[in-house]
Scaffold this active site. Sequence first.
Site, PDB file in Angstrom:
ATOM      1  N   PHE A 107       0.768  -1.031  -0.319  1.00  0.00           N
ATOM      2  CA  PHE A 107       0.108   0.132  -0.032  1.00  0.00           C
ATOM      3  C   PHE A 107       1.357   1.374   0.105  1.00  0.00           C
ATOM      4  CE2 PHE A 107      -2.445  -3.305   1.850  1.00  0.00           C
ATOM      5  CZ  PHE A 107      -3.956  -3.071   1.683  1.00  0.00           C
ATOM      6  N   ASP A 108       0.355   2.357  -1.056  1.00  0.00           N
ATOM      7  CA  ASP A 108       1.172   3.547  -0.691  1.00  0.00           C
ATOM      8  C   ASP A 108       0.106   4.040   1.167  1.00  0.00           C
ATOM      9  OD1 ASP A 108       1.783   5.679  -1.206  1.00  0.00           O
ATOM     10  OD2 ASP A 108      -0.062   6.787  -1.411  1.00  0.00           O
ATOM     11  N   LEU A 109       0.705   5.211   1.403  1.00  0.00           N
ATOM     12  CA  LEU A 109      -0.036   5.266   2.771  1.00  0.00           C
ATOM     13  C   LEU A 109      -0.657   6.435   2.779  1.00  0.00           C
ATOM     14  CD1 LEU A 109       0.282   5.129   5.824  1.00  0.00           C
ATOM     15  CD2 LEU A 109       2.104   6.785   5.874  1.00  0.00           C
TER      16      LEU A 109
END
Length: 217
Positions: free
Chosen positions: A10-12
Amino acid sequence: MTGKITTLLFDLDGTLINTNELIIKTFQVTLQEFLPDRVFTREDILPFIGPSLMETFREINPAHADEMRAFYREYNLKHHDDLILEYDGVYEAIRALYEEDYKLGIVSTKMYDTIMRGLKVTGLDKFFQVVIGLDQVSNAKPDPEGIEMALSLLNATKEEAIMIGDNYHDIEAGKNAETLTAGVAWAIKGPEHLAQFQPDFMLEKMSDLLAIVRDEE
């Protein structure tokens, strides 16, 4: 769990936690400080969300890019906990994936310590086995280095992984690493913007991931 997708990266910002207002406010204050004669609207700032800070500041004001980055980070950290928000359903979906023994990691263009701060504020830190920040790689997304590092640390292959994010850097990084990709419809730039980069999936809500990974089994 023996399904095809075993690993979710995941990106944040803008994906797991809503830092949009924090980022926009920080850019506004930074730009006003260093470029007081120029006016930057909210719409002007939206393209700055996603790329690394140095990429953005070198384009805007190359002579003072380092100073702008330092100023940005100081303001951002000072106001971080007050301005970040949670997205509905994200915590529950990530917890469900964790409880079903999926491998979970984060690949972000933020610094590691700042990533961890956001995860701890939202209670998500306990679910992720691997966190890759900008200070751990030589090349930021869309370069695949961060994804490849995360997969190696998770003992996973690209064939069993999916990269999830809210920006074209995330989708392109996933494609460059040859993983599956998913965009999030709650991206501040909108699903139409992400769709042009042709992610394999578009999530209307984070729980959509549960159906996707289960369908791949």
